[in-house]
Design an enzyme around this catalytic site. Structure first.
Site, mmCIF file in Angstrom:
data_model
loop_
_atom_site.group_PDB
_atom_site.id
_atom_site.type_symbol
_atom_site.label_atom_id
_atom_site.label_comp_id
_atom_site.label_asym_id
_atom_site.label_seq_id
_atom_site.Cartn_x
_atom_site.Cartn_y
_atom_site.Cartn_z
ATOM 1 N N ASP A 119 0.764 -1.243 0.000
ATOM 2 C CA ASP A 119 0.000 0.000 0.000
ATOM 3 C C ASP A 119 0.799 1.300 0.000
ATOM 4 O O ASP A 119 0.461 2.230 -0.712
ATOM 5 C CB ASP A 119 -0.874 0.019 1.260
HETATM 6 C C1 GLC Z 1 -2.509 -3.437 5.223
HETATM 7 C C2 GLC Z 1 -3.659 -3.245 4.251
HETATM 8 C C3 GLC Z 1 -3.515 -4.159 3.059
HETATM 9 C C4 GLC Z 1 -2.158 -4.012 2.433
HETATM 10 C C5 GLC Z 1 -1.063 -4.240 3.468
HETATM 11 C C6 GLC Z 1 0.326 -4.024 2.911
HETATM 12 O O1 GLC Z 1 -2.632 -4.676 5.836
HETATM 13 O O2 GLC Z 1 -4.896 -3.509 4.872
HETATM 14 O O3 GLC Z 1 -4.522 -3.895 2.118
HETATM 15 O O4 GLC Z 1 -2.034 -4.915 1.373
HETATM 16 O O5 GLC Z 1 -1.266 -3.355 4.547
HETATM 17 O O6 GLC Z 1 0.590 -2.696 2.615
#
Ligand code: GLC
Length: 803
Positions: A494
């Site tokens: 993310d």
């Molecule tokens: C958090 C988010 C998820 C994402 C992960 C890695 O767990 O909820 O959607 O893929 O972070 O960034």
């Protein structure tokens, strides 16, 4: 150092010291009605949506000693006054003689002893119901008779949870409480914001005569709130003020005189906190649950639900910590993530902007399929309705309104407002559902795409298969300069937010995995043409990844818009990313040599005794061109922290290259149950996976945070049961293809699959990791490693010999 123990026979974790490093929580009910309860009795309860219909006010950022949402006070008559305390330790912090918080399946039971009074409170939500019950038993374990009052208390929030904190004008002018006194002498205290008076009413009641009540926080705490939750001045008086709040901070406190309790004697009283359209509508069920037998029955029903849920897959391995997680706590956590996605926990505050995550929920589905296929299907249908006509998906949706949003990508005007991976996870979820259930008719179900006309009617609908095909078609079209999928605002990782035009290798490999699923599905449906077309696309992407993404000893993770690689030895920081190594193996794009080399690089550069870190070295300083990842110090979260979600991907990849020793080592090193005796480092609940643990570059290496709501739950469950133990649902039947540590002699699994139970014994006489030599079903040898779907309601004995 430890704060409790696993009671495997009762399927509980028992906390024996309330002063845990952070609050340890448990979930009650479901998203339809429920929330979490902390180990000192605080509770955050909501109905259908924690952002838009929250009931109790729980502020996690307050110190651990503070009242949060709910508590219970007891007072013992002493001369002309009382000794006041809470049997939950918080908020009065009296010295306890005994303290146990039993973290159970859908219930929390707190058992404590203070001043010769044993209190046992069981907190749960009856199955499918819209109330939280607190079943309270007060026993005199002292040698003398004592007069006891019980005062349970709830603090309400405005249903719009964020508004409660951002608006101190409108909110308090609207909050009201009204008492309803029944002829029987029992009382119900209702609460609502004025505009919801005719449509949505909270209530708090009990099955014991209430001598007085309070609904205004200021009066309850006393002296214009210079009284406190630790010492509410109103409880120094004989009775509460019977005040029906016309505004302000609303609470519900009910004073019950339990009378004189003789030594050895117990009083039982049950409270109900619920919500209905109106009190009139709520009353019949309120009266029902006032009967002790009804409470007992509801609790038994809850237990039966979990008995059945867990019975679908039970294991017996040489590792006790693996057993307790796979038999109880891991599937339980998967069910919690299915319900709450990343929306409501002690860390994900459910205040509205986060909502249910598309990619998150799609992955959560993978963890519940053996036990809750119908619920998985229902959630899948909701997800597919959040897909756009072009095949991509909205990032989040609100569970109550089904309004979808673009999530954090809204933060940057100049960036794409979609995530390149979201829609692809749903393809994996659909095929996993089909393999579990054999319900291929699901593919023909027609569901709308998200775009609406002026009247809110969907512009277009398509079959589930059409939704899947569009997902793949989107990624095929949406490629950048190298012919690799564009990153969008981000992919699974993310906070790596690169300028528009960047390409993602994670999405390329996820696409590869989704293509493999589509090829298999097309063959299953005898659609050779579709299979061939997907094979050609697969070969095309495989070629690109193989030509462009190999860095020498591992795979590159991204190409920036100007073609600069990220996740390469040529970078200063972020030279290697773990998900960048796992997914080329999962997609089948990696050659066996490269798969080996990439996994060796992970072991050498990223593995630690607490788990595998996400990347290394960490970015040391904020860099807006890389995005949110650089807002964390090195070693935290996605910036080189142990982001646990990725670890099961490596476990799966290790089983795919046949290395059961590494797979199990990686499994065990992140198993939270193994942390029980060194909580001083880990701090979080040892009965669930946290999202992240601080990595080796951080001075607090080993410290966990963000427990419960993480994709780790589903993926570790799949990695352990389907890839280490190797019990895999396939279109043709149940496959047994273990990849275990060589030293294991074998293991046993009981698995219910499409209406039959498979009692599987795996023997490993030659001490190998994998390779199935012989499979016998009900005493008959079969060829291959796939056991047919018998669907006959019977139990079948399966013996598997490795070698
Ligand atoms: C958090 C988010 C998820 C994402 C992960 C890695 O767990 O909820 O959607 O893929 O972070 O960034």
């Amino acid at each position: 150092m430890r704060y409790g123990y696993f009671d495997d026979s009762k399927r509980e974790y028992v906390i024996t010291d309330p002063r845990t490093p952070v609050k340890w929580i448990n979930y009650v009910g479901t998203l339809a009605f429920g929330g979490f309860v902390d180990h000192t009795g605080g509770a955050l309860i909501c109905r259908q949506d924690p952002g838009l219909n929250r009931i109790t006010k729980y502020i996690p950022q307050l110190p651990a000693s503070e009242f949060k949402g709910e508590t219970l006070y007891l007072r013992l008559r002493q001369g002309s006054g009382w000794r006041l305390f809470s049997p939950f330790f918080v908020p009065t912090l009296d010295p306890y003689e005994r303290y146990e918080c039993h973290v159970g399946l859908g219930y929390t039971r707190i058992v404590s002893e203070f001043y010769g009074i044993r209190t046992e409170v069981t907190i749960f939500v009856p199955q499918g119901d819209t109330r939280a019950i607190r079943d309270i038993r007060v026993t005199n374990v002292s040698g003398q008779a004592v007069e006891v009052d019980a005062i349970p208390v709830v603090e309400y929030t405005h249903p719009d949870a964020l508004m409660q904190f951002t608006n101190a004008d409108w909110v308090p002018q609207t909050m009201q409480s009204k008492l309803y006194a029944e002829a029987s002498g029992l009382k119900v205290l209702t609460q609502y914001p004025f505009m919801s008076r005719e449509t949505r009413v909270n209530y708090f009641t009990s099955n014991y005569p209430v001598s007085s009540f309070e609904s205004d926080r200021r009066r309850f705490l006393g002296e214009n709130e210079y009284g406190s939750w630790a010492n509410p001045l109103s409880l120094r008086q004989a009775e509460l003020s019977d005040y029906e709040a016309l505004r302000g901070d609303n609470i519900a406190a009910l004073l019950h005189h339990l009378g004189v309790i003789q030594p050895g004697e117990t009083r039982r009283i049950a409270t109900q906190l619920g919500q209905e359209e109106s009190l009139a509508k709520a009353l019949p069920a309120i009266q029902h649950y006032r009967q002790e037998e009804a409470v007992d029955q509801a609790f038994q029903e809850l237990q039966r639900f979990w008995d059945t849920y867990l019975s679908r897959l039970q294991v017996q391995t040489p590792d006790a910590d693996m057993d307790r997680m796979l038999n109880v706590h891991n599937p339980r956590q998967c069910y919690v993530t299915l319900n709450w996605s990343r929306y409501l926990s002690l860390y994900q505050l459910g205040l509205g902007s986060r909502e249910m995550g598309y990619r998150d929920s799609a992955q959560d589905i993978l963890g519940v399929l053996p036990s809750a296929p119908a619920e998985a299907r229902a959630l899948l249908c909701r997800l597919l309705q959040v897909q756009r006509q072009d095949g991509s998906a909205f990032h989040q949706f609100n569970p109550l309104t089904m309004v979808a949003s673009e999530g954090d990508s809204r933060e940057r005007e100049d960036r794409p407002h979609y995530y390149s991976d979201d829609h692809l996870w749903a393809v994996l979820a659909v095929t996993a559902y089909l393999k579990e259930t054999g319900d291929l008719a699901f593919l023909e179900e027609v569901l709308p795409y998200h775009e609406k006309d002026g009247q809110g009617r969907p512009l277009e609908s398509g079959t589930v298969l059409d939704h899947m095909q569009r997902a793949l078609a989107f990624t095929r079209r949406d490629c950048g300069a190298h012919g690799l999928p564009l990153l969008g605002f981000a992919d699974w990782n993310d906070p790596v937010n690169l300028p528009t035009g960047a390409e993602s290798l994670l999405t390329a490999n996820l696409y590869g995995r989704a293509l493999l699923e589509m090829i298999e599905l097309a063959r299953q449906r005898s659609d050779q043409e579709a299979a061939k077309a997907y094979e050609a696309t697969y070969a095309e992407m495989k070629q690109r990844v193989s030509d462009l993404a190999w860095d020498g000893q591992w795979y590159i993770r991204y190409f920036d818009a100007d073609g600069t690689p990220m996740g390469s030895h040529t970078n200063e920081a972020g030279q290697i990313y773990v998900e960048g190594q796992a997914w080329p193996v999962l997609s089948g794009f990696a050659t066996p040599e490269r798969a080996q080399m990439a996994l060796e690089s992970v072991r050498r550069l990223l593995n630690t005794r607490n788990g595998i870190v996400l990347s290394a070295p960490g970015y040391d300083g904020f860099d807006p061109r890389k995005g949110g990842v650089t807002t964390y110090p090195p070693g935290a979260k996605e910036n080189g922290g142990i982001f646990l979600h990725t670890n099961p991907w490596i476990i799966i990849a290790e089983t795919m290259v046949g290395n059961g020793d590494h797979a199990f080592e990686y499994y065990r090193q992140i198993n939270p149950a193994t942390r029980n005796d060194r909580i001083e480092e880990f701090e979080c609940e040892p009965y669930v996976y946290p999202q992240n643990i601080l990595g080796k570059e951080h001075p607090q290496f080993g410290l966990a945070r963000n427990s419960w709501l993480t994709g780790t739950a589903a993926w570790v469950y799949c990695a352990a049961t389907q890839h280490i133990l190797g019990i895999q649902a396939t279109y043709a039947g149940l496959r047994v293809a273990p990849c275990i540590p060589k030293e294991w002699d074998g293991f046993q699994v009981s698995r219910t699959f499409r209406g039959a139970t498979y009692a599987i014994t795996v023997k490993n006489p030659g001490h190998v990791c994998g390779g199935v030599k012989r499979v016998c079903v009900d005493g008959q040898e079969i060829s291959g490693d796939v056991i047919p779907a018998f669907a006959d309601g019977k139990t079948h004995q399966v013996e598997v010999i490795l070698g």
